[in-house]
Design an enzyme around this catalytic site. Sequence first.
Site, mmCIF file in Angstrom:
data_model
loop_
_atom_site.group_PDB
_atom_site.id
_atom_site.type_symbol
_atom_site.label_atom_id
_atom_site.label_comp_id
_atom_site.label_asym_id
_atom_site.label_seq_id
_atom_site.Cartn_x
_atom_site.Cartn_y
_atom_site.Cartn_z
ATOM 1 N N ARG A 105 0.804 -1.218 0.000
ATOM 2 C CA ARG A 105 0.000 0.000 0.000
ATOM 3 C C ARG A 105 0.845 1.279 0.000
ATOM 4 N NH1 ARG A 105 -3.230 0.259 5.646
ATOM 5 N NH2 ARG A 105 -2.152 2.109 6.403
ATOM 6 N N ARG A 155 6.572 6.791 -6.308
ATOM 7 C CA ARG A 155 6.246 7.844 -7.277
ATOM 8 C C ARG A 155 7.482 8.367 -7.989
ATOM 9 N NH1 ARG A 155 3.175 10.918 -3.167
ATOM 10 N NH2 ARG A 155 1.181 9.843 -2.991
ATOM 11 N N ARG A 159 -1.610 -5.901 17.724
ATOM 12 C CA ARG A 159 -0.421 -5.155 18.124
ATOM 13 C C ARG A 159 -0.914 -3.947 18.896
ATOM 14 N NH1 ARG A 159 4.346 -6.980 18.382
ATOM 15 N NH2 ARG A 159 5.372 -5.047 17.753
ATOM 16 N N ARG A 162 8.225 6.089 15.719
ATOM 17 C CA ARG A 162 8.109 7.452 15.181
ATOM 18 C C ARG A 162 7.836 8.459 16.282
ATOM 19 N NH1 ARG A 162 2.346 6.995 11.805
ATOM 20 N NH2 ARG A 162 1.074 6.604 13.625
ATOM 21 N N GLU A 222 6.321 6.744 19.814
ATOM 22 C CA GLU A 222 5.487 5.543 19.722
ATOM 23 C C GLU A 222 6.333 4.276 19.812
ATOM 24 O OE1 GLU A 222 2.861 5.586 16.359
ATOM 25 O OE2 GLU A 222 2.002 7.520 16.940
ATOM 26 N N TYR A 263 -8.331 -3.955 9.695
ATOM 27 C CA TYR A 263 -7.652 -2.675 9.779
ATOM 28 C C TYR A 263 -8.392 -1.656 8.913
ATOM 29 C CZ TYR A 263 -4.296 0.959 10.060
ATOM 30 O OH TYR A 263 -3.722 2.178 10.301
ATOM 31 N N ASP A 314 -9.474 2.151 7.932
ATOM 32 C CA ASP A 314 -9.235 3.577 8.112
ATOM 33 C C ASP A 314 -10.571 4.250 8.432
ATOM 34 O OD1 ASP A 314 -6.483 3.950 7.791
ATOM 35 O OD2 ASP A 314 -6.630 3.822 5.610
HETATM 36 P P1 FAD Z 1 -12.886 2.500 18.065
HETATM 37 O O1 FAD Z 1 -12.395 3.860 17.806
HETATM 38 O O2 FAD Z 1 -11.950 1.515 18.616
HETATM 39 O O3 FAD Z 1 -14.166 2.612 19.010
HETATM 40 C C1 FAD Z 1 -14.696 1.521 19.708
HETATM 41 C C2 FAD Z 1 -15.233 2.040 21.036
HETATM 42 O O4 FAD Z 1 -15.940 0.971 21.669
HETATM 43 C C3 FAD Z 1 -14.146 2.472 21.993
HETATM 44 O O5 FAD Z 1 -14.391 3.781 22.446
HETATM 45 C C4 FAD Z 1 -14.232 1.453 23.135
HETATM 46 O O6 FAD Z 1 -13.952 2.017 24.399
HETATM 47 C C5 FAD Z 1 -15.677 1.021 23.043
HETATM 48 N N1 FAD Z 1 -15.926 -0.305 23.609
HETATM 49 C C6 FAD Z 1 -15.312 -1.465 23.268
HETATM 50 N N2 FAD Z 1 -15.806 -2.480 23.985
HETATM 51 C C7 FAD Z 1 -16.743 -1.957 24.810
HETATM 52 C C8 FAD Z 1 -17.593 -2.494 25.813
HETATM 53 N N3 FAD Z 1 -17.566 -3.793 26.118
HETATM 54 N N4 FAD Z 1 -18.444 -1.683 26.470
HETATM 55 C C9 FAD Z 1 -18.461 -0.355 26.181
HETATM 56 N N5 FAD Z 1 -17.673 0.212 25.249
HETATM 57 C C10 FAD Z 1 -16.835 -0.568 24.573
HETATM 58 N N6 FAD Z 1 -7.447 5.868 10.310
HETATM 59 C C11 FAD Z 1 -7.325 6.840 9.374
HETATM 60 O O7 FAD Z 1 -8.203 7.010 8.530
HETATM 61 N N7 FAD Z 1 -6.229 7.669 9.391
HETATM 62 C C12 FAD Z 1 -5.231 7.558 10.303
HETATM 63 O O8 FAD Z 1 -4.257 8.324 10.268
HETATM 64 C C13 FAD Z 1 -5.342 6.522 11.284
HETATM 65 N N8 FAD Z 1 -4.369 6.364 12.212
HETATM 66 C C14 FAD Z 1 -4.506 5.373 13.142
HETATM 67 C C15 FAD Z 1 -3.492 5.230 14.098
HETATM 68 C C16 FAD Z 1 -3.589 4.230 15.058
HETATM 69 C C17 FAD Z 1 -2.526 4.062 16.090
HETATM 70 C C18 FAD Z 1 -4.714 3.342 15.034
HETATM 71 C C19 FAD Z 1 -4.831 2.241 16.023
HETATM 72 C C20 FAD Z 1 -5.713 3.495 14.104
HETATM 73 C C21 FAD Z 1 -5.632 4.506 13.141
HETATM 74 N N9 FAD Z 1 -6.635 4.690 12.199
HETATM 75 C C22 FAD Z 1 -6.505 5.684 11.256
HETATM 76 C C23 FAD Z 1 -7.856 3.854 12.199
HETATM 77 C C24 FAD Z 1 -9.012 4.491 13.019
HETATM 78 O O9 FAD Z 1 -8.596 4.631 14.349
HETATM 79 C C25 FAD Z 1 -10.245 3.595 12.951
HETATM 80 O O10 FAD Z 1 -10.674 3.454 11.622
HETATM 81 C C26 FAD Z 1 -11.451 4.126 13.769
HETATM 82 O O11 FAD Z 1 -11.099 4.712 14.966
HETATM 83 C C27 FAD Z 1 -12.359 2.962 14.053
HETATM 84 O O12 FAD Z 1 -13.515 3.374 14.720
HETATM 85 P P2 FAD Z 1 -14.385 2.324 15.529
HETATM 86 O O13 FAD Z 1 -15.577 3.052 16.000
HETATM 87 O O14 FAD Z 1 -14.587 1.099 14.732
HETATM 88 O O15 FAD Z 1 -13.455 1.834 16.727
HETATM 89 N N1 UDP Z 2 6.781 1.418 6.482
HETATM 90 C C1 UDP Z 2 8.146 1.392 6.482
HETATM 91 N N2 UDP Z 2 8.843 2.533 6.738
HETATM 92 C C2 UDP Z 2 8.228 3.703 7.004
HETATM 93 C C3 UDP Z 2 6.814 3.737 6.985
HETATM 94 C C4 UDP Z 2 6.109 2.562 6.749
HETATM 95 O O1 UDP Z 2 8.722 0.355 6.259
HETATM 96 O O2 UDP Z 2 8.921 4.704 7.244
HETATM 97 C C5 UDP Z 2 6.059 0.138 6.229
HETATM 98 C C6 UDP Z 2 5.714 -0.624 7.508
HETATM 99 O O3 UDP Z 2 5.858 -1.998 7.225
HETATM 100 C C7 UDP Z 2 4.263 -0.318 7.714
HETATM 101 C C8 UDP Z 2 3.758 -0.232 6.273
HETATM 102 O O4 UDP Z 2 4.845 0.357 5.558
HETATM 103 O O5 UDP Z 2 3.612 -1.334 8.432
HETATM 104 C C9 UDP Z 2 2.511 0.595 6.118
HETATM 105 O O6 UDP Z 2 2.795 1.901 6.587
HETATM 106 P P1 UDP Z 2 1.666 2.921 6.961
HETATM 107 O O7 UDP Z 2 2.294 4.190 7.350
HETATM 108 O O8 UDP Z 2 0.661 2.922 5.871
HETATM 109 O O9 UDP Z 2 1.056 2.177 8.227
HETATM 110 P P2 UDP Z 2 0.242 2.684 9.467
HETATM 111 O O10 UDP Z 2 1.236 3.159 10.472
HETATM 112 O O11 UDP Z 2 -0.704 3.746 8.991
HETATM 113 O O12 UDP Z 2 -0.418 1.423 9.862
#
Ligand code: FAD
Ligand code: UDP
Length: 377
Positions: A181, A185, A258, A289, A314, A362, A364
């Site tokens: 993914r 470029r 993870r 990062r 992180e 996973y 977004d």
């Molecule tokens: P969640 O946000 O996990 O919400 C679930 C909620 O349910 C939580 O508040 C939890 O407390 C609650 N819950 C769970 N079990 C119970 C229970 N038994 N009783 C009551 N409450 C409960 N997406 C992007 O588009 N761009 C990004 O840059 C991006 N960065 C990310 C970085 C990280 C580190 C992570 C982990 C994810 C990232 N994502 C990103 C993905 C994004 O976080 C998710 O797509 C989105 O938050 C999912 O929403 P959700 O409602 O499914 O889950």
């Molecule tokens: N990745 C890498 N070097 C970087 C950034 C990303 O090797 O500097 C790899 C890494 O394996 C990562 C994958 O590219 O799991 C996808 O990166 P992305 O930033 O899309 O992942 P996110 O952190 O959003 O899950």
Amino acid sequence: MHSKPYDYLIVGAGLFGSVFAYKAKLGNKKCLVVDRRSQVGGNLYCENQEGIHVHKYGAHIFHTSNKEVWDFVNSIVEFNRYTNSPVANYKGKLYNLPFNMNTFYQMWGVTTPAEAKAKLDEQRAEAVARMKEQGISEPRNLEEQAQVLIGKDIYEALIKGYTEKQWGRRCAELPAFIIKRLPVRMVFDNNYFNDKYQGIPIGGYNVLIERLLEGVDTRLECDFFAHREELEPLADKIVFTGAIDEFYGYQYGKLEYRTVRFETETLDMPNYQGNAVVNYTEREVPYTRVIEHKHFEMFGAEVEQCPKTVISKEYSSEWSEGSEPYYPVNDEKNNCLYLKYKALADMEPNVIFGGRLAEYKYYDMHHIVEKALNYFK
Ligand code: FAD
Ligand code: UDP
């Protein structure tokens, strides 16, 4: 006459639960949203420190090519012009991401697309030849895939260490798709995403969530499982956005994730690293990062006008009970286990399983919005 006080009991006030509640409200359905955390927003939640919105559960950048999704979120809150362009620090030298003409210039000193292509082709051919020697035609894992995609030099400096830290496994043991993914470029373009639209809600993600949940009954610090007997009779249907294996009492075993530990500090300076995201790609630096939160929402002179800054380092590790489940480990073992739980879920007439934990995917944010909107089509 309606006998129950609510149409939907929504478990989880994250993005899925909030968009669902908003659409249900527009359709005159009554919802009760419960969340075990003490705040709404799920992983989008931001904490205000020194006037800076700190992404408490990981940096979030909204990006999509789906106009309907973009129009929907913009109808709730306006978005700013933030464009994600992370920088990689490898042994003190900086490289632009994603892999583009700037990166190739920094790596090899090449200044034209033709020179860069020649270098890439040479390294790709070496990778293919190495595979051929072993009788392999298709990349079997991330290590092979990355070298076929981008060559040995970039793999070793910018991918290997970062990926092994992030996933806690050797690149040769990881599936090839993870790396597919990342864009490659042949132009000078540091925009990390290929999507048509991106940005951060003006005022922060909390504004988005609060507006979605306006007028919806919400109970915080309320765990569904601890209050199940009291909650279930309150609504016709349940929208469950928590972990699917937990819903079924882990009867087939636990799905793996993870997790990430954030080490957040406030610094007495206006600008620490000049960018929202700097990846540390060498194995020896323990964190993956450093996020400098102000750069998501402050641009130009605004950065220096705010005298302090907040950064988060992180650290990625294996999930265990008590830590936040962040990234589903979608390998064969876990996917098979998920399918067993999904078979149970498919037989529930009154429970909708939605979101990243309930679907063990996973997703977004734009996928989540799209999925929640689709229920109301
Ligand atoms: P969640 O946000 O996990 O919400 C679930 C909620 O349910 C939580 O508040 C939890 O407390 C609650 N819950 C769970 N079990 C119970 C229970 N038994 N009783 C009551 N409450 C409960 N997406 C992007 O588009 N761009 C990004 O840059 C991006 N960065 C990310 C970085 C990280 C580190 C992570 C982990 C994810 C990232 N994502 C990103 C993905 C994004 O976080 C998710 O797509 C989105 O938050 C999912 O929403 P959700 O409602 O499914 O889950
Ligand atoms: N990745 C890498 N070097 C970087 C950034 C990303 O090797 O500097 C790899 C890494 O394996 C990562 C994958 O590219 O799991 C996808 O990166 P992305 O930033 O899309 O992942 P996110 O952190 O959003 O899950």
